[in-house]
Design a protein around this motif. Structure first.
Motif, mmCIF file in Angstrom:
data_model
loop_
_atom_site.group_PDB
_atom_site.id
_atom_site.type_symbol
_atom_site.label_atom_id
_atom_site.label_comp_id
_atom_site.label_asym_id
_atom_site.label_seq_id
_atom_site.Cartn_x
_atom_site.Cartn_y
_atom_site.Cartn_z
ATOM 1 N N LYS A 1 0.834 -1.205 0.000
ATOM 2 C CA LYS A 1 0.000 0.000 0.000
ATOM 3 C C LYS A 1 0.878 1.268 0.000
ATOM 4 O O LYS A 1 0.625 2.218 -0.732
ATOM 5 C CB LYS A 1 -0.909 -0.018 1.241
ATOM 6 N N HIS A 2 1.920 1.251 0.819
ATOM 7 C CA HIS A 2 2.826 2.407 0.853
ATOM 8 C C HIS A 2 3.573 2.561 -0.462
ATOM 9 O O HIS A 2 3.775 3.676 -0.953
ATOM 10 C CB HIS A 2 3.799 2.292 2.027
ATOM 11 N N ILE A 3 4.000 1.453 -1.022
ATOM 12 C CA ILE A 3 4.701 1.524 -2.314
ATOM 13 C C ILE A 3 3.773 2.140 -3.357
ATOM 14 O O ILE A 3 4.169 3.038 -4.110
ATOM 15 C CB ILE A 3 5.178 0.128 -2.761
ATOM 16 N N SER A 4 2.526 1.670 -3.361
ATOM 17 C CA SER A 4 1.575 2.174 -4.342
ATOM 18 C C SER A 4 1.335 3.674 -4.167
ATOM 19 O O SER A 4 1.238 4.428 -5.145
ATOM 20 C CB SER A 4 0.291 1.347 -4.220
ATOM 21 N N GLY A 5 1.278 4.114 -2.904
ATOM 22 C CA GLY A 5 1.130 5.546 -2.637
ATOM 23 C C GLY A 5 2.298 6.347 -3.189
ATOM 24 O O GLY A 5 2.107 7.375 -3.861
ATOM 25 N N TYR A 6 3.507 5.857 -2.951
ATOM 26 C CA TYR A 6 4.696 6.551 -3.460
ATOM 27 C C TYR A 6 4.784 6.462 -4.985
ATOM 28 O O TYR A 6 5.263 7.373 -5.654
ATOM 29 C CB TYR A 6 5.966 5.977 -2.829
ATOM 30 N N ASN A 7 4.342 5.335 -5.538
ATOM 31 C CA ASN A 7 4.326 5.201 -7.011
ATOM 32 C C ASN A 7 3.528 6.327 -7.651
ATOM 33 O O ASN A 7 3.891 6.839 -8.705
ATOM 34 C CB ASN A 7 3.694 3.859 -7.422
ATOM 35 N N ASP A 8 2.419 6.728 -6.987
ATOM 36 C CA ASP A 8 1.524 7.738 -7.541
ATOM 37 C C ASP A 8 1.868 9.160 -7.105
ATOM 38 O O ASP A 8 1.240 10.114 -7.573
ATOM 39 C CB ASP A 8 0.067 7.439 -7.107
ATOM 40 N N ASP A 9 2.791 9.307 -6.184
ATOM 41 C CA ASP A 9 3.109 10.626 -5.628
ATOM 42 C C ASP A 9 4.131 11.340 -6.523
ATOM 43 O O ASP A 9 5.279 10.905 -6.626
ATOM 44 C CB ASP A 9 3.668 10.435 -4.205
ATOM 45 N N VAL B 1 7.351 -7.613 -3.292
ATOM 46 C CA VAL B 1 7.516 -6.235 -2.846
ATOM 47 C C VAL B 1 8.359 -5.446 -3.847
ATOM 48 O O VAL B 1 7.977 -4.352 -4.283
ATOM 49 C CB VAL B 1 8.129 -6.200 -1.427
ATOM 50 N N LEU B 2 9.494 -6.013 -4.261
ATOM 51 C CA LEU B 2 10.370 -5.286 -5.190
ATOM 52 C C LEU B 2 9.703 -5.101 -6.550
ATOM 53 O O LEU B 2 9.886 -4.082 -7.205
ATOM 54 C CB LEU B 2 11.722 -5.998 -5.344
ATOM 55 N N ASN B 3 8.909 -6.086 -6.962
ATOM 56 C CA ASN B 3 8.206 -5.971 -8.244
ATOM 57 C C ASN B 3 7.169 -4.856 -8.242
ATOM 58 O O ASN B 3 6.763 -4.377 -9.296
ATOM 59 C CB ASN B 3 7.489 -7.280 -8.587
ATOM 60 N N ALA B 4 6.718 -4.456 -7.038
ATOM 61 C CA ALA B 4 5.655 -3.448 -6.946
ATOM 62 C C ALA B 4 6.175 -2.034 -7.160
ATOM 63 O O ALA B 4 5.402 -1.120 -7.461
ATOM 64 C CB ALA B 4 4.972 -3.546 -5.581
ATOM 65 N N VAL B 5 7.488 -1.840 -7.019
ATOM 66 C CA VAL B 5 8.048 -0.493 -7.205
ATOM 67 C C VAL B 5 8.000 -0.143 -8.695
ATOM 68 O O VAL B 5 8.457 -0.923 -9.537
ATOM 69 C CB VAL B 5 9.511 -0.438 -6.702
ATOM 70 N N ARG B 6 7.417 1.018 -9.007
ATOM 71 C CA ARG B 6 7.356 1.463 -10.407
ATOM 72 C C ARG B 6 8.768 1.538 -10.963
ATOM 73 O O ARG B 6 9.660 2.132 -10.347
ATOM 74 C CB ARG B 6 6.718 2.858 -10.428
ATOM 75 N N ILE B 7 8.982 0.942 -12.112
ATOM 76 C CA ILE B 7 10.334 0.834 -12.660
ATOM 77 C C ILE B 7 10.986 2.214 -12.820
ATOM 78 O O ILE B 7 12.183 2.373 -12.631
ATOM 79 C CB ILE B 7 10.347 0.005 -13.972
ATOM 80 N N GLU B 8 10.168 3.238 -13.112
ATOM 81 C CA GLU B 8 10.713 4.605 -13.261
ATOM 82 C C GLU B 8 11.200 5.190 -11.941
ATOM 83 O O GLU B 8 11.874 6.214 -11.925
ATOM 84 C CB GLU B 8 9.653 5.552 -13.833
ATOM 85 N N LYS B 9 10.829 4.545 -10.800
ATOM 86 C CA LYS B 9 11.255 5.057 -9.486
ATOM 87 C C LYS B 9 12.168 4.070 -8.768
ATOM 88 O O LYS B 9 12.474 4.238 -7.594
ATOM 89 C CB LYS B 9 10.018 5.363 -8.626
ATOM 90 N N ASP B 10 12.619 3.064 -9.488
ATOM 91 C CA ASP B 10 13.403 1.979 -8.901
ATOM 92 C C ASP B 10 14.881 2.384 -8.769
ATOM 93 O O ASP B 10 15.768 1.817 -9.410
ATOM 94 C CB ASP B 10 13.256 0.739 -9.789
ATOM 95 N N ASN C 1 14.897 -3.841 -14.801
ATOM 96 C CA ASN C 1 16.158 -3.093 -14.837
ATOM 97 C C ASN C 1 17.356 -4.034 -14.909
ATOM 98 O O ASN C 1 18.300 -3.800 -15.672
ATOM 99 C CB ASN C 1 16.268 -2.167 -13.620
ATOM 100 N N ILE C 2 17.320 -5.114 -14.123
ATOM 101 C CA ILE C 2 18.424 -6.080 -14.152
ATOM 102 C C ILE C 2 18.496 -6.767 -15.521
ATOM 103 O O ILE C 2 19.573 -6.960 -16.075
ATOM 104 C CB ILE C 2 18.241 -7.141 -13.033
ATOM 105 N N GLY C 3 17.324 -7.098 -16.066
ATOM 106 C CA GLY C 3 17.285 -7.748 -17.378
ATOM 107 C C GLY C 3 17.891 -6.863 -18.458
ATOM 108 O O GLY C 3 18.697 -7.310 -19.274
ATOM 109 N N ARG C 4 17.526 -5.591 -18.431
ATOM 110 C CA ARG C 4 18.083 -4.662 -19.422
ATOM 111 C C ARG C 4 19.591 -4.487 -19.240
ATOM 112 O O ARG C 4 20.329 -4.319 -20.214
ATOM 113 C CB ARG C 4 17.393 -3.309 -19.316
ATOM 114 N N LEU C 5 20.024 -4.521 -17.970
ATOM 115 C CA LEU C 5 21.460 -4.410 -17.690
ATOM 116 C C LEU C 5 22.211 -5.573 -18.341
ATOM 117 O O LEU C 5 23.338 -5.425 -18.812
ATOM 118 C CB LEU C 5 21.679 -4.429 -16.165
ATOM 119 N N ALA C 6 21.555 -6.732 -18.376
ATOM 120 C CA ALA C 6 22.212 -7.929 -18.899
ATOM 121 C C ALA C 6 22.193 -7.997 -20.426
ATOM 122 O O ALA C 6 22.976 -8.742 -21.014
ATOM 123 C CB ALA C 6 21.534 -9.181 -18.329
#
Ligand code: NDP
Length: 295
Positions: A82-90, A111-120, A128-133
């Motif tokens: 819930k907190h992650i989702s709030g920060y995702n939208d803030d 939990v880590l998957n819930a963080v918006r990739i643009e804010k990771d 992000n790890i996949g693109r790094l590889a």
């Protein structure tokens, strides 16, 4: 030897923090946006609380806003989400960091998957790890500790291209992304881990060693090729009755022996540690700039 360079992570990180301070204030003046970092801390692990406090202080020192939520050890995964989702939208939040480890009743992956990739800003999202590889792909963020290791090499004019690099450790947060980054920099990379046969023999071939194991003084001077460059990520407490706290911190590499053979080596503390936080600030700034198309 006498020509061994001590790689001063404290000094480099200060320089980077000064650059970030200038950029944060330029951005604020130009478009009125202040980069913001939100940190989620679950439970009452002392070390995690210390890391979070240090990150907050570092944000303040460069003018980045820091937001923080502390949840009890027995919180549910849903509360964290819930907190992650709030920060995702803030819109005032440009980076979200979930302090690891999470309590064992939570699923770290969810939990880590819930963080918006643009804010990771930790760079731990699998995309992000996949693109790094992948060749020809660009991650939005590179994980802070490995990024700090490479930055130390760059800022000391140590070339990576074509070099033989050995990474000791293969964790998701340090060893694995460090190996991917070195490969992106055109090193030839070998990864040594707990099941590796004859690690000394492999490590001895390295021009560049990045060690992220968590074993005090494991890498001995005799394992190091003359002139190698050593980046020691390990932070290991060892008993020391002469220290006021009863312990002191050492790296994975036996420093006293390494300085005799290496051409450059990072101390512990004062090497990679301060770089990790500087890279977190840098990632937060990068994120804010990208979200607001500010160059
Ligand atoms: P992990 O425990 O997640 O990973 C350790 C890795 O080392 C594993 O891949 C493990 O192999 C490998 N390993 C363990 N024992 C040996 C051995 N005897 N020989 C070779 N490889 C071995 O640790 P982290 O990656 O999270 O952290 C590593 C160290 O870096 C710690 O000391 C930590 O405190 C420090 N650290 C420092 C940071 C900084 O800012 N400077 C940031 C993060 C961590 P296997 O996969 O087979 O189990």
């Amino acid at each position: 030897g006498t020509n061994t360079k001590v790689i001063d992570g404290k000094a480099v990180s200060k320089q980077i923090r000064d650059e970030i301070t200038a950029e944060v204030s330029r951005m604020k003046e130009a478009i009125g946006v202040i980069p913001g970092l939100a940190v989620i801390l679950v439970g009452d692990r002392k070390d995690s609380a210390t890391y979070v406090r240090n990150k907050k202080k570092a944000c303040e020192s460069v003018g980045i806003n820091s937001l923080e939520v502390r949840l009890a050890e027995d919180s549910t995964e849903e509360e964290v989400l819930k907190h992650i989702s709030g920060y995702n939208d803030d819109p005032s939040v440009h980076g979200i960091l979930v302090q690891l480890p999470l309590p064992s009743h939570m699923n770290e992956q969810n939990v880590l998957n819930a963080v918006r990739i643009e804010k990771d800003v930790d760079g731990f999202h699998p995309l992000n790890i996949g693109r790094l590889a992948m060749r020809g792909r660009e991650p939005l963020f590179v994980p802070c500790t490995p990024k700090g290791c490479i930055e130390l090499l760059h800022r000391h004019g140590i070339s990576i291209k074509g070099k033989r690099a050995v990474v000791i450790g293969r964790s998701n947060i340090v060893g694995m992304p460090a190996a991917l980054l070195l490969q992106r920099e055109d090193a030839t990379v070998t990864v040594v881990h707990s099941r590796t046969n004859n690690p000394e023999e492999i490590i001895k071939q390295a021009d560049i060693i990045i060690s992220a194991v968590g074993q005090p003084n494991m890498v001995r001077g005799s394992w190091i090729k003359t002139g190698a460059v050593i980046i020691d990520v390990g932070i290991n407490p060892v008993e020391d009755p002469n220290s006021p706290r009863g312990y002191r911190l050492v790296g994975d590499v036996c420093y006293e022996e390494a300085v005799e053979v290496a051409s450059a080596v990072t101390p512990v503390p004062g090497g990679v540690g301060p770089m990790t936080i500087a890279m977190l600030l840098q990632n937060t700034l990068i994120s804010a700039k990208r979200m607001h198309n500010f160059e």
